[in-house]
Design an enzyme around this catalytic site. Sequence first.
Site, PDB file in Angstrom:
ATOM      1  N   GLU A  83       0.800  -1.228   0.000  1.00 33.54           N
ATOM      2  CA  GLU A  83       0.000   0.000   0.000  1.00 33.54           C
ATOM      3  C   GLU A  83       0.837   1.285   0.000  1.00 33.54           C
ATOM      4  O   GLU A  83       0.428   2.292  -0.575  1.00 33.54           O
ATOM      5  CB  GLU A  83      -0.926   0.017   1.232  1.00 33.54           C
ATOM      6  CG  GLU A  83      -2.002  -1.051   1.223  1.00 33.54           C
ATOM      7  CD  GLU A  83      -3.145  -0.721   0.276  1.00 33.54           C
ATOM      8  OE1 GLU A  83      -3.081   0.300  -0.420  1.00 33.54           O
ATOM      9  OE2 GLU A  83      -4.111  -1.504   0.220  1.00 33.54           O
ATOM     10  N   SER A 343     -31.570 -28.642  51.710  1.00 35.40           N
ATOM     11  CA  SER A 343     -30.776 -29.121  52.848  1.00 35.40           C
ATOM     12  C   SER A 343     -29.336 -28.630  52.840  1.00 35.40           C
ATOM     13  O   SER A 343     -28.560 -29.015  53.716  1.00 35.40           O
ATOM     14  CB  SER A 343     -30.773 -30.659  52.848  1.00 35.40           C
ATOM     15  OG  SER A 343     -32.070 -31.165  53.056  1.00 35.40           O
TER      16      SER A 343
END
Length: 680
Positions: A83, A343
Amino acid sequence: MMRSGWILGLAAALWLAAHGRDRLDLWINATVLPPLVVETSVEVLDRNGDLLRAYTVADGRWRLALPPDKVDPVYIRMLLAYEDKRFRDHPGVDARSMLRAVLQAAWNGRVVSGGSTLTMQVARLLEESGTGKVGGKLRQMRVALALERRLTKEQILQLYLHLAPFGGNLEGVRAASISYFGKEPLRLTPAEAALLVAIPQSPESRRPDRAADRAEAARNRVLARAVGNGVIDADTATAALREPVPGLRKPFPAVAPHLADRAKSGNPTLLTHALTIDAALQTRLERLAIEAVADRGEQLQVAIVVVDHASGEIIASVGSAGYQADLRQGFVDMTRALRSPGSTLKPLVYALAFDQGLAHPETMIDDKPTSFGTYTPQNFDRLYRGTIRLREALQLSLNIPVVALTEAIGPARLISAMEKAGMKPVFPGRQPGLAIALGGVGVTLEDMVQLYATIARGGVARPLTYRMEGAEADGQRVISAVAAWQVGDILAGLAPPPGAPSNRLAYKTGTSYGHRDAWVIGYDGRHVIGTWMGRADGTPVPGAFGADVAAPVLFQAFNRLKRKLDPQPPAPASALLVSNAELPLPLQRFRSRSAAFDVAADAPAVAFPPNGSEVELLPQGLLVRVRGGTAPFTWLADGVPVIVALDARETMLTLPGTGFVTLSVIDAEGRSARTKVRVR
């Protein structure tokens, strides 16, 4: 004359150049730049820095933060070679590239190559402007020149890494790498790096998930350019050409989604949340959760919490079997839902009783039908075991003994201990009742894991934390080290579920009233794991018991946590390790507060006439009968002896007349019973 004219011309030219440069500087400096702070996704990381979950930015795009040092260097070299070769040197606009592009376009009659620099592309991305019009190109040049004056090259490069488009709602190299390759961009193959260079040039037409052939062709051109520029060698490029292009987007990580949502909502301004979660363990347990409910209908749900009880860090938190809107209501975090613990509170009751000197694991206690005022609890199986050791009573999870212990220590003290352990219990009314011992209180799975972490830590509570930066708070003692060890020793003696290893894991199951909640919580010398199963809407699950449904999940969770359990701590030096016969006399048998008022099973009772009845006086007297007690018996009428030292249990009493009378009977041991009747 000619020489002076040349000098004047040169001076004029220099003045014009300087003036033009100054005007250019003013023009560049006057550039109104778009916002340079780019919004990136909120990220939630595990304890090792791995991504657990990310959130899209405001406009629904995936855009994850990525500094240049966190991307593969090969990608950076490919990007700049393809680029913008002179990115490190030009001021934002590359005049040489521009001139080349113009000449090539004029020679070929069409655009052959672009002259945009990487900085110009960043300018376009920041303003989301087009590329084809002359006005747009000039604007990009101006912004690019201004960017170069205000930012470093690394900052400009980072903007590109964040903003480069990759098709759909993907922006930035990191989002593209995770979506297309399922990994972070720090370790890219040359083929992957080349594809990420190629896509932004035409993101929609080169999306590999929609146009794999065009994406592959573009990638191959980048690879060829990389060879030509010496970024990679020919052999590497040849191997990269054979690598397939991904045809599908991968989903972004969504590990521990409920806890991630909680962290984000708890500090909405923070961009990065570092949690104590272990991503690998979390993933394994999320799979276990799916397996646990797979064959149990469409509504059963499960939640799992794993804590390092030494530090209080939550290392796994599974809020449901699936983070989705289904019949299981998977979006609801069941680790934080208020439920009845069944419990599973019983170990705390026993520990408090041990601490207060009311009992010892070898103390004998009665398991028989008992009324506590108006409260008459029953055992889960409606059976009674008679007189047994407290150790067995807890292991069998019997209800009558634990209610008796709760009555002795006081329900308010039980609630206080829960709160001291870091729990937030919710109970009906202003004052807690005895029913809290059997689950008559609202708690969360995190609450229960916090409680068991306290017991596992020797009775010292420490707040649970799920953030890495959470400071360790000083522990608060809830129960003594001896009581904590005694409870752990009892729970470690429970038999494991069928097929599970017998490994001395201390655990307790629980089932709430109506089979709405099935629980199991267990711990070894290092970790606590809690599991809840039920329906998110609170409706019953027929036949669901903690021991049958949840307990196997607990043992599987420990198996996925580690290969071998950490050993339980040894007994404290002050622990009393003796049999029942060797205990001090008050500890050999538990007696409740109301024991002094209890009627012995063999005490005498008036069998006839029944209390409050109306009976007929016969010519030979009034028939009376005694049950229980020890002969001989003495009968009284209104306190006056009528018959003394009678061996028979039935007799006729001679009364002076009719009317109301109180009859009393006393046995040989001085125990008495009475009844009040009306004689006619």
